[in-house]
Design an enzyme around this catalytic site. Structure first.
Site, PDB file in Angstrom:
ATOM      1  N   LYS A 129       0.827  -1.206   0.000  1.00  0.00           N
ATOM      2  CA  LYS A 129       0.000   0.000   0.000  1.00  0.00           C
ATOM      3  C   LYS A 129       0.864   1.260   0.000  1.00  0.00           C
ATOM      4  O   LYS A 129       0.455   2.298  -0.502  1.00  0.00           O
ATOM      5  CB  LYS A 129      -0.913   0.001   1.228  1.00  0.00           C
ATOM      6  CG  LYS A 129      -2.011  -1.060   1.189  1.00  0.00           C
ATOM      7  CD  LYS A 129      -2.909  -0.956   2.401  1.00  0.00           C
ATOM      8  CE  LYS A 129      -3.998  -2.018   2.381  1.00  0.00           C
ATOM      9  NZ  LYS A 129      -4.892  -1.937   3.554  1.00  0.00           N
ATOM     10  N   ARG A 130       2.061   1.170   0.563  1.00  0.00           N
ATOM     11  CA  ARG A 130       2.935   2.341   0.616  1.00  0.00           C
ATOM     12  C   ARG A 130       3.759   2.497  -0.655  1.00  0.00           C
ATOM     13  O   ARG A 130       3.926   3.590  -1.171  1.00  0.00           O
ATOM     14  CB  ARG A 130       3.874   2.232   1.829  1.00  0.00           C
ATOM     15  CG  ARG A 130       3.155   2.305   3.161  1.00  0.00           C
ATOM     16  CD  ARG A 130       4.134   2.261   4.331  1.00  0.00           C
ATOM     17  NE  ARG A 130       3.454   2.351   5.610  1.00  0.00           N
ATOM     18  CZ  ARG A 130       4.080   2.316   6.784  1.00  0.00           C
ATOM     19  NH1 ARG A 130       5.392   2.178   6.832  1.00  0.00           N
ATOM     20  NH2 ARG A 130       3.385   2.405   7.904  1.00  0.00           N
TER      21      ARG A 130
END
Length: 423
Positions: free
Chosen positions: A237-238
């Site tokens: 997600k990052r």
């Protein structure tokens, strides 16, 4: 008694809906819908109050519906605490759990010099401590080994000596996820637990708790391989912010059916060497035992190609309607847009576009008051010796020809031939 499949999808509402979650709910939906009596449970695991966001709960529901899926029952862990406390009382009464007063610093201080950090040495196992401030509750892991019967990976055996007496209730009295997860699966009569392989190390704990709580026959487990990027790194997600969020694909104009079809192929293949397969056919064909153990590459270029195939397969009338919200975001003033003009050219646009967000760019010349001009590029083109004759010929040819796709094409070809140009 459970008479049919009861599968569950159990997301945590701590962020935007991930494409990995999309694949998990899709596979669980396949399993539930393959059985005429099957049930799909949506269980919102919202016990982490600090990270839980109500907007993410609605985002989960919205993303599942966008994929064309549904569910039959819905629960929230935050509303089920009495069940978890009753299970804790049962484990304590049976001598299968004990209170521990050790802090992490104290546990680490007892380790020999140079020993790795982490792990618990069972210091409080036989102390007979009562509940009290600062005391967590640990499960008493038995000797021997625990086998996870996995429909994807086969039997996976874990040596219980490598499983510490794990905490099932924090010192503040709140139950931990591993306990709540197991209690819910028992109470909801879950028959299939299909989730990402990152949960596999926790599954022996689930099984130990399941048996200690007399949960009955174990469910069918299936741990899905990770989804990776082009560097074969797990989608993050990052790091992979442009790839992981499901709702962003909807905003970019990916069709739900195309996304569901593509996600299904991240670890599984239908018969006949096919790729474009309707949902109902995938429901009939899907078998958990056919899921691949290897990591699955999330290829955005291939997803775009899939989406293009689905767009081209739409009736043009449906394509026009589906384009409406994207055309509403076009760079022209609203009064300049004409639906009848777009309808005239829609069939041509449909053959060229892969995502609906690209539609406005393809037709903006029809609706902008002034065409966008790149002055540097225009100057560079006009500096060539052939630019003037080409533009003069184009003006003459297009001034008299019929403005239909076929006539414009043949006129352009004839003009190019006369000027000895290649199209």
């Amino acid at each position: 008694m459970t008479t049919g499949v009861r599968a569950r999808f159990s997301p945590s509402p701590t962020g935007y809906f991930h494409v990995g979650g999309g694949r998990s709910v899709l596979y669980n939906w396949f399993i539930a819908r393959h059985d005429p009596d099957g049930v799909l449970i949506l269980r919102i695991e919202d016990t982490d109050a600090e990270r839980h966001g109500e907007e993410h709960v609605e985002g989960i529901r919205r993303a599942i519906r966008w994929l064309g899926l549904d569910w039959d029952e819905e629960y929230r862990q935050s509303e089920r605490t009495p069940l978890y406390l009753a299970a804790i009382d049962k484990l304590v009464a049976a001598g299968q759990a004990y209170y521990c007063a050790c802090t992490r610093d104290e546990i680490d201080a007892r380790k020999p010099e140079g020993a790795p950090q982490g792990g618990y040495d069972k210091f409080c196992r036989d102390r007979g401590l009562r509940p009290g401030e600062g005391r967590a509750l640990r499960f008493k892991v038995p000797e021997g080994s625990t086998v996870v019967p996995d429909a994807v990976r086969g039997d996976v055996e874990f040596d219980n000596a490598n499983i510490e007496d794990f905490v099932i209730q924090r010192a503040d009295g709140s139950p931990l996820f591993v306990l709540a997860n197991t209690v819910d699966d028992i109470d909801m009569r879950v028959t299939h637990v299909v989730r990402g392989e990152e949960h596999l190390p926790n599954t022996p704990k689930n099984i130990l708790l399941w048996n200690a709580l007399d949960g009955g026959p174990l469910p069918v487990f299936g741990h899905l391989s990770v989804i990776v990027n082009e560097k074969r790194q797990k989608l993050s997600k990052r790091r992979d912010t442009d790839k992981v969020v499901m709702e962003e694909y909807a905003d970019e104009g990916y069709l739900p059916a195309a996304m569901a079809n593509y996600l299904a192929l991240l670890g599984w293949s239908p018969s006949g060497d096919r790729e474009i397969v309707p949902l109902d056919e995938m429901v009939r064909e899907f078998r958990l035992a056919d899921v691949n153990q290897s990591s699955a590459f999330f290829d955005v270029k291939k997803l775009r190609a899939f989406n293009g195939e689905y767009i081209r397969a739409m009736p043009v009338e449906d394509f026009i309607v589906t384009c409406e919200p994207f055309l509403a975001r076009g760079p022209w003033s609203p009064e300049r847009f004409r639906a009848d003009v777009f309808a005239t050219i829609a069939s041509l646009v449909q053959t060229r576009v892969e995502v609906l967000a690209d539609v406005p760019t393809m037709v903006d010349f029809l609706f902008l008051a002034d065409p966008p001009i790149d002055d540097a590029a225009w100057t560079k083109v006009l500096s060539t010796a052939t630019a003037g004759p080409i533009l003069d010929a184009a003006l003459d040819a297009y001034a008299t020809c019929e403005w239909s796709a076929a006539e414009l094409h043949s006129t352009t070809e004839a003009m190019a031939g006369a000027l000895d140009l290649r199209l």
